[in-house]
Structures are given as C-alpha cells and as structure tokens.
Motif scaffolding. Sequence first.
Motif, PDB file in Angstrom:
ATOM      1  N   ILE A 121       6.369  -0.910   5.030  1.00 32.60           N
ATOM      2  CA  ILE A 121       6.403  -1.846   3.903  1.00 32.60           C
ATOM      3  C   ILE A 121       5.952  -3.235   4.338  1.00 32.60           C
ATOM      4  O   ILE A 121       5.192  -3.919   3.636  1.00 32.60           O
ATOM      5  CB  ILE A 121       7.823  -1.908   3.303  1.00 32.60           C
ATOM      6  CG1 ILE A 121       8.216  -0.541   2.714  1.00 32.60           C
ATOM      7  CG2 ILE A 121       7.906  -2.992   2.238  1.00 32.60           C
ATOM      8  CD1 ILE A 121       7.294  -0.035   1.631  1.00 32.60           C
TER       9      ILE A 121
ATOM     10  N   TRP B 214       2.829   7.859   6.352  1.00 31.12           N
ATOM     11  CA  TRP B 214       4.117   8.182   5.726  1.00 31.12           C
ATOM     12  C   TRP B 214       4.691   9.483   6.303  1.00 31.12           C
ATOM     13  O   TRP B 214       5.895   9.566   6.584  1.00 31.12           O
ATOM     14  CB  TRP B 214       3.941   8.326   4.212  1.00 31.12           C
ATOM     15  CG  TRP B 214       3.614   7.039   3.519  1.00 31.12           C
ATOM     16  CD1 TRP B 214       2.386   6.612   3.112  1.00 31.12           C
ATOM     17  CD2 TRP B 214       4.545   6.015   3.151  1.00 31.12           C
ATOM     18  NE1 TRP B 214       2.488   5.382   2.520  1.00 31.12           N
ATOM     19  CE2 TRP B 214       3.786   4.985   2.527  1.00 31.12           C
ATOM     20  CE3 TRP B 214       5.916   5.855   3.293  1.00 31.12           C
ATOM     21  CZ2 TRP B 214       4.381   3.821   2.039  1.00 31.12           C
ATOM     22  CZ3 TRP B 214       6.504   4.692   2.802  1.00 31.12           C
ATOM     23  CH2 TRP B 214       5.749   3.695   2.189  1.00 31.12           C
TER      24      TRP B 214
ATOM     25  N   TRP C  72      -2.336  -0.114   1.009  1.00 29.65           N
ATOM     26  CA  TRP C  72      -1.367   0.970   1.156  1.00 29.65           C
ATOM     27  C   TRP C  72      -1.761   1.861   2.328  1.00 29.65           C
ATOM     28  O   TRP C  72      -2.945   2.195   2.480  1.00 29.65           O
ATOM     29  CB  TRP C  72      -1.319   1.786  -0.124  1.00 29.65           C
ATOM     30  CG  TRP C  72       0.045   2.353  -0.429  1.00 29.65           C
ATOM     31  CD1 TRP C  72       0.331   3.665  -0.652  1.00 29.65           C
ATOM     32  CD2 TRP C  72       1.259   1.645  -0.572  1.00 29.65           C
ATOM     33  NE1 TRP C  72       1.666   3.813  -0.913  1.00 29.65           N
ATOM     34  CE2 TRP C  72       2.279   2.591  -0.874  1.00 29.65           C
ATOM     35  CE3 TRP C  72       1.637   0.303  -0.458  1.00 29.65           C
ATOM     36  CZ2 TRP C  72       3.605   2.257  -1.070  1.00 29.65           C
ATOM     37  CZ3 TRP C  72       2.961  -0.046  -0.650  1.00 29.65           C
ATOM     38  CH2 TRP C  72       3.928   0.927  -0.943  1.00 29.65           C
TER      39      TRP C  72
END
Length: 210
Positions: free
Chosen positions: A65, A80, A74
């Motif tokens: 983040i 992730w 992103w």
Amino acid sequence: MRKILIWRWTFFLVGMMVLSLGISMTIKGQKLGIAPWDVLHVGLYKNFGLTIGTWGIISGFIIIISTAAVLKEWPQIGTWLNMILIGLFIDLFNWLLPDITSMGAQILMFSVGVIVMGYGVGIYISPNIGAGPRDSLMLVFVKKTGASVKKVRTTLEVIVALIGWLFGGPIGIGTVLIALFLGQIAHYTLPQCRKFLLKVIGEEEEDALF
C-alpha cells in the motif's frame, strides 16, 4: 501462448513454495540467526501472537500500500500473491518441519535452508511475473534517493533486523550470512532457472518472457 503462461505461473508458484521452505528451514535453525525481515516477523510473533507467516503477510500488505501510494501505480498481481502465499507456505512448513535442538542439526538445517532460499528466489523471479513487496520497497528507495541497490538493500535490512531484535527476534551470524550471500546465490540460480524455463517453453519464446 497458453503454454508459456502455464509454465510461467508454475515456476512462479513453485518458486514461492521453495523459497518459503528455505525460510522455514532457517527459522528451525534460528540459533544462528535468521534473515533480517524474518527477524522482524518472529519478533512480532513472540510479542503479539498470530503466526510468523501472518506477520509476513501483514508487513507485506503495509509495504504494498505504501509503495503504491508513492509510485501512484497498482502492483502486479504477482506481488499480491507473493505477499499472501509466502506467508501461508511459511506457516505450513513451520508446522511440517520438526523442531530441532542440537547445534549440529540446526547448523545443517540453516545451511541447507539458505541454499534452498537461493533457488526459490531464482525460480520465482525467472518468469518475471512480479517482484515481492520488500523488493518493491527497495526499488522505491533506489528511485527516490538515487543510491545503489546494494546500499539501499543493506540499509533497509539492517534497520528491519534491529527493529526485529528489539522485539526479541533472533539475530546472529546467520543473519549476516543471509544478508551477504543470499543475493550471491541468487546471482547464479536466476540464470540457471531462466535457462531451464526457456528450455521448457522453447528458447524462441524468450521475448514473450522478458
């Protein structure tokens, strides 16, 4: 193209599993110390409960983040998945691997674990699906400060290890050895793994990979 995608994801997932196995092996041999980020995760586990892998996921999420806010972009899905799966795999292998007490066995477990980690890094990076959260953080500092990768990585790992030590995480000669030699091992394993991946999918597909 589908064949390439399947093999890339296979290498990525297997690499994270192998890396996590190596991390868990060093944790089982922690009398020598463990990797800087794992010092932090073990320290947090000792003080606040949860699991070592869970703290790895939490710290990885915070880093993702933060770096996304700084870069204003992103992260790739691989980043992730790296955050989540490595934490889960670490907890799985910590449960599967036996606790060992003798110094000789811990040295052996730790030494093999570092080599396994090196190959895990080579396997999961070779398909170029996405860097882990901590590598992304390092690249942000490199971009913002203009310092070398080596200097930024070393500084970050020293700071993280010291924070982890304050929480009771195990620092030792092994921490220094991992910081010094894991990158060197990956320097050899990454080309080997890329070469093997290209052999599997066909070397003419190199441009589609990299």
